[in-house]
Design a protein around this motif. Structure first.
Motif, PDB file in Angstrom:
ATOM      1  N   PHE A 226       0.832  -1.207   0.000  1.00  0.00           N
ATOM      2  CA  PHE A 226       0.000   0.000   0.000  1.00  0.00           C
ATOM      3  C   PHE A 226       0.868   1.260   0.000  1.00  0.00           C
ATOM      4  O   PHE A 226       0.588   2.212  -0.716  1.00  0.00           O
ATOM      5  CB  PHE A 226      -0.943  -0.006   1.213  1.00  0.00           C
TER       6      PHE A 226
ATOM      7  N   VAL B 170       2.246   2.676  -3.219  1.00  0.00           N
ATOM      8  CA  VAL B 170       1.354   3.432  -4.110  1.00  0.00           C
ATOM      9  C   VAL B 170       1.737   4.910  -4.109  1.00  0.00           C
ATOM     10  O   VAL B 170       1.614   5.593  -5.121  1.00  0.00           O
ATOM     11  CB  VAL B 170      -0.116   3.249  -3.672  1.00  0.00           C
ATOM     12  N   TYR B 171       2.235   5.414  -2.949  1.00  0.00           N
ATOM     13  CA  TYR B 171       2.535   6.849  -2.854  1.00  0.00           C
ATOM     14  C   TYR B 171       4.018   7.159  -2.682  1.00  0.00           C
ATOM     15  O   TYR B 171       4.463   8.234  -3.046  1.00  0.00           O
ATOM     16  CB  TYR B 171       1.768   7.471  -1.673  1.00  0.00           C
TER      17      TYR B 171
ATOM     18  N   HIS C 216      12.286  13.653  -3.613  1.00  0.00           N
ATOM     19  CA  HIS C 216      10.877  13.561  -3.239  1.00  0.00           C
ATOM     20  C   HIS C 216      10.549  12.509  -2.194  1.00  0.00           C
ATOM     21  O   HIS C 216       9.390  12.398  -1.807  1.00  0.00           O
ATOM     22  CB  HIS C 216      10.026  13.295  -4.485  1.00  0.00           C
TER      23      HIS C 216
ATOM     24  N   ASP D  68       9.269  14.188   0.897  1.00  0.00           N
ATOM     25  CA  ASP D  68       7.989  14.848   0.582  1.00  0.00           C
ATOM     26  C   ASP D  68       6.865  13.831   0.444  1.00  0.00           C
ATOM     27  O   ASP D  68       5.738  14.083   0.864  1.00  0.00           O
ATOM     28  CB  ASP D  68       8.105  15.639  -0.730  1.00  0.00           C
TER      29      ASP D  68
ATOM     30  N   TYR E 221       3.534  13.584   2.573  1.00  0.00           N
ATOM     31  CA  TYR E 221       2.220  13.532   1.923  1.00  0.00           C
ATOM     32  C   TYR E 221       1.397  12.361   2.450  1.00  0.00           C
ATOM     33  O   TYR E 221       0.216  12.503   2.766  1.00  0.00           O
ATOM     34  CB  TYR E 221       2.414  13.420   0.407  1.00  0.00           C
TER      35      TYR E 221
ATOM     36  N   VAL F 299      -2.915  11.829   2.718  1.00  0.00           N
ATOM     37  CA  VAL F 299      -3.620  10.648   2.231  1.00  0.00           C
ATOM     38  C   VAL F 299      -4.551  10.121   3.323  1.00  0.00           C
ATOM     39  O   VAL F 299      -4.163  10.044   4.484  1.00  0.00           O
ATOM     40  CB  VAL F 299      -2.621   9.550   1.815  1.00  0.00           C
ATOM     41  N   THR F 300      -5.778   9.749   2.923  1.00  0.00           N
ATOM     42  CA  THR F 300      -6.740   9.172   3.857  1.00  0.00           C
ATOM     43  C   THR F 300      -6.140   7.927   4.515  1.00  0.00           C
ATOM     44  O   THR F 300      -5.729   7.004   3.814  1.00  0.00           O
ATOM     45  CB  THR F 300      -8.020   8.768   3.100  1.00  0.00           C
ATOM     46  N   PHE F 301      -6.099   7.924   5.837  1.00  0.00           N
ATOM     47  CA  PHE F 301      -5.555   6.807   6.622  1.00  0.00           C
ATOM     48  C   PHE F 301      -4.090   6.497   6.290  1.00  0.00           C
ATOM     49  O   PHE F 301      -3.598   5.420   6.612  1.00  0.00           O
ATOM     50  CB  PHE F 301      -6.398   5.544   6.459  1.00  0.00           C
TER      51      PHE F 301
ATOM     52  N   ILE G 252      -1.640   3.436   7.843  1.00  0.00           N
ATOM     53  CA  ILE G 252      -0.925   2.418   7.080  1.00  0.00           C
ATOM     54  C   ILE G 252       0.574   2.502   7.370  1.00  0.00           C
ATOM     55  O   ILE G 252       1.236   1.503   7.644  1.00  0.00           O
ATOM     56  CB  ILE G 252      -1.168   2.597   5.557  1.00  0.00           C
TER      57      ILE G 252
ATOM     58  N   PRO H  49     -10.490   1.695   5.542  1.00  0.00           N
ATOM     59  CA  PRO H  49      -9.294   2.541   5.469  1.00  0.00           C
ATOM     60  C   PRO H  49      -8.403   2.173   4.287  1.00  0.00           C
ATOM     61  O   PRO H  49      -7.839   3.059   3.631  1.00  0.00           O
ATOM     62  CB  PRO H  49      -8.575   2.269   6.795  1.00  0.00           C
ATOM     63  N   ALA H  50      -8.309   0.868   3.984  1.00  0.00           N
ATOM     64  CA  ALA H  50      -7.448   0.433   2.878  1.00  0.00           C
ATOM     65  C   ALA H  50      -7.961   0.987   1.558  1.00  0.00           C
ATOM     66  O   ALA H  50      -7.192   1.534   0.754  1.00  0.00           O
ATOM     67  CB  ALA H  50      -7.380  -1.085   2.832  1.00  0.00           C
TER      68      ALA H  50
ATOM     69  N   GLY I 127      -9.976   3.588   1.196  1.00  0.00           N
ATOM     70  CA  GLY I 127      -9.832   5.040   1.263  1.00  0.00           C
ATOM     71  C   GLY I 127      -8.425   5.479   0.912  1.00  0.00           C
ATOM     72  O   GLY I 127      -8.224   6.444   0.184  1.00  0.00           O
ATOM     73  N   PHE I 128      -7.436   4.753   1.415  1.00  0.00           N
ATOM     74  CA  PHE I 128      -6.023   5.031   1.141  1.00  0.00           C
ATOM     75  C   PHE I 128      -5.746   4.971  -0.362  1.00  0.00           C
ATOM     76  O   PHE I 128      -5.099   5.855  -0.923  1.00  0.00           O
ATOM     77  CB  PHE I 128      -5.175   3.993   1.885  1.00  0.00           C
ATOM     78  N   LEU I 129      -6.284   3.927  -1.014  1.00  0.00           N
ATOM     79  CA  LEU I 129      -5.987   3.722  -2.440  1.00  0.00           C
ATOM     80  C   LEU I 129      -6.656   4.762  -3.331  1.00  0.00           C
ATOM     81  O   LEU I 129      -6.057   5.242  -4.290  1.00  0.00           O
ATOM     82  CB  LEU I 129      -6.416   2.327  -2.878  1.00  0.00           C
ATOM     83  N   ILE I 130      -7.922   5.112  -3.030  1.00  0.00           N
ATOM     84  CA  ILE I 130      -8.643   5.999  -3.951  1.00  0.00           C
ATOM     85  C   ILE I 130      -8.561   7.455  -3.528  1.00  0.00           C
ATOM     86  O   ILE I 130      -9.200   8.313  -4.129  1.00  0.00           O
ATOM     87  CB  ILE I 130     -10.127   5.584  -4.082  1.00  0.00           C
ATOM     88  N   ASP I 131      -7.730   7.765  -2.519  1.00  0.00           N
ATOM     89  CA  ASP I 131      -7.667   9.111  -1.955  1.00  0.00           C
ATOM     90  C   ASP I 131      -7.552  10.242  -2.988  1.00  0.00           C
ATOM     91  O   ASP I 131      -8.315  11.202  -2.923  1.00  0.00           O
ATOM     92  CB  ASP I 131      -6.509   9.179  -0.946  1.00  0.00           C
ATOM     93  N   PRO I 132      -6.628  10.148  -3.979  1.00  0.00           N
ATOM     94  CA  PRO I 132      -6.502  11.283  -4.915  1.00  0.00           C
ATOM     95  C   PRO I 132      -7.774  11.543  -5.715  1.00  0.00           C
ATOM     96  O   PRO I 132      -8.028  12.672  -6.133  1.00  0.00           O
ATOM     97  CB  PRO I 132      -5.367  10.852  -5.849  1.00  0.00           C
TER      98      PRO I 132
ATOM     99  N   LYS J 149     -10.114  14.053  -3.922  1.00  0.00           N
ATOM    100  CA  LYS J 149      -9.686  15.432  -3.682  1.00  0.00           C
ATOM    101  C   LYS J 149     -10.248  16.371  -4.751  1.00  0.00           C
ATOM    102  O   LYS J 149     -10.457  15.972  -5.900  1.00  0.00           O
ATOM    103  CB  LYS J 149      -8.149  15.512  -3.714  1.00  0.00           C
TER     104      LYS J 149
ATOM    105  N   GLY K 172      -0.201  15.680  -5.067  1.00  0.00           N
ATOM    106  CA  GLY K 172       0.643  14.981  -4.102  1.00  0.00           C
ATOM    107  C   GLY K 172       1.747  15.883  -3.616  1.00  0.00           C
ATOM    108  O   GLY K 172       1.512  16.947  -3.069  1.00  0.00           O
ATOM    109  N   TRP K 173       3.004  15.493  -3.844  1.00  0.00           N
ATOM    110  CA  TRP K 173       4.144  16.238  -3.322  1.00  0.00           C
ATOM    111  C   TRP K 173       4.805  17.099  -4.379  1.00  0.00           C
ATOM    112  O   TRP K 173       5.884  17.610  -4.204  1.00  0.00           O
ATOM    113  CB  TRP K 173       5.175  15.278  -2.722  1.00  0.00           C
ATOM    114  N   GLU K 174       4.171  17.249  -5.548  1.00  0.00           N
ATOM    115  CA  GLU K 174       4.806  18.089  -6.555  1.00  0.00           C
ATOM    116  C   GLU K 174       3.785  18.952  -7.271  1.00  0.00           C
ATOM    117  O   GLU K 174       2.591  18.688  -7.258  1.00  0.00           O
ATOM    118  CB  GLU K 174       5.575  17.233  -7.573  1.00  0.00           C
TER     119      GLU K 174
END
Lengths: 219, 165
Positions: A53, A56-57, A64, A67, A71, A76-78, A82, B31-32, B34-39, B42, B75-77
């Motif tokens: 998981f 993914v980010y 980065h 960063d 982020y 990110v949600t939850f 994680i 939560p899992a 939510g974590f994956l589809i978060d972007p 937004k 995200g971060w950029e």
């Protein structure tokens, strides 16, 4: 209907035999210290799931990495959950694996015919520590950076080949983008693959030999 | 026990297992997901007025290409994306303007104005649009999108209203 589906599968996969061999096998009298191996396995799977998981980010680039972790933690949600599970699970896994090893040592379970199970366990311990070492660098904060400087420097203090080991670990003389990238590769591909393979043999041997009897006062 | 109104031990255990299992599954699963589809959850960027050039420089009756860059934080950029379009002045009236997006309505490639054929051509799948954006051929499902809101500021710059995604 489901009975028929199960029968069809069972005939081809031998599910019943598998169940009997793996879960219904005779065991010595239960003892909580004997659950630490299963606990290690559970933690490995938990680290695998949360790690997938996080990937993914997370991005293993010096620009980065930090960063992307920020982020994950803040946006990110939850994400905090994680990463928190992955962070604390890592610490817990080293602890549980170590106590598991102590238990096996104290109850002398490593003796014949389980010497190979012990040797593979040593490999699992080293791979687990390797996961801890490589994972520690990935957030690329000050603590990660200096811990890896020190860790690779220690590896570099080996006589004669130390210089070579240090360069091989860091991917050059400096701790650089190459270091982060190869630690990342080791952390998500090489070490997990080694762990999964060794765990497979470890479990096979445990099922083959059964668990060892707890020593009695006479032993 | 069969005639009893009370639930049997076996059924009770089954029910409890199912309920507790579902709660645990949801507590881990939601939560899992939510974590994956978060972007995807937004909001996009902000609305903006973008200047696309001086109105006086644009000839009446010929498409005037323009482009602009929008920057969004992903995200971060910060991600800079190029957008383009064409201003078509249909007469001298400063309100009689058609502003087309150059994003092909088929699959999002950039269309180009072909002076010789007097059509917009999409290089990806040979879509053809007329000067005012109607589909002349190829796969697009609808005419080129239009920037409906525009204004001319005090300096004579044409500005279009761009909505955040």
């Amino acid at each position: 209907m489901w009975q028929k589906v199960f029968q069809w599968l069972d005939e081809r996969l031998g599910l019943n035999d598998l169940y009997k061999a793996v879960l219904d096998r005779p065991e010595p009298k239960g003892n909580w210290w004997n659950t630490l191996g299963s606990a290690s396995l559970f933690l490995f799977l938990l680290q695998g799931a949360t790690g997938i998981f996080l990937s993914v980010y997370y991005t293993p680039s010096p620009d980065h990495a930090y960063d992307s972790i920020t982020y994950i933690m803040n946006d990110v949600t939850f994400g905090w959950l994680i990463r928190g599970i992955h962070h604390w699970g890592a610490t817990l896994m080293v602890l549980v694996v170590f106590i598991h090893m102590l238990r096996v040592f104290i109850t002398a379970s490593y003796k014949y015919p389980r010497e190979l199970t012990w040797l593979i366990g040593v490999g699992l311990l080293l791979a687990t520590l390797g996961m801890g070492f490589t994972g520690y660098l990935l957030p690329l904060n000050q603590r990660s950076y200096w811990a890896t400087i020190v860790g690779t420097q220690i590896a570099g203090s080996v006589p004669f080949v130390g210089e070579f080991i240090l360069k091989a670990l860091r991917g050059g003389v400096d701790l650089s983008a190459l270091t982060l990238q190869r630690f990342f590769a080791a952390h998500i591909w090489m070490l997990p693959a080694a762990l999964a393979g060794l765990i497979g043999v470890h479990l096979f041997l445990i099922i083959k030999h059964g668990e060892s009897q707890f020593p009695t006062k006479e032993d | 026990m069969a005639a009893s109104h009370n639930i049997s031990r076996r059924d009770f255990v089954k029910l409890t297992t199912a309920v507790v299992g579902s709660i645990i599954g949801a507590a881990v699963g939601l939560p899992a997901v939510g974590f994956l589809i978060d972007p995807a959850l937004k909001a996009g960027g902000k609305d903006a007025w973008i200047s696309v050039g001086k109105l006086a420089d644009m000839l009446v009756g010929a498409p005037h290409p323009f482009s602009f860059t929008l920057t969004r934080v992903n995200g971060w950029e910060r991600t800079a994306t190029n957008y383009g379009g064409f201003v078509l002045r249909r007469s001298e009236d400063p309100q009689d303007i058609l502003i087309l997006s150059s994003r092909c309505t088929h699959l999002g490639c950039q269309v180009n104005w072909r002076e010789d054929a007097q059509v917009y051509i999409c290089p990806c799948h040979d879509a053809k649009f007329s000067m005012d954006g109607e589909v002349l051929g190829g796969p697009p499902p609808r005419p080129l999108d239009r920037f409906q809101e525009f204004q001319v500021d005090a300096d004579g710059n044409l500005q279009i209203h761009v909505k955040g995604g």
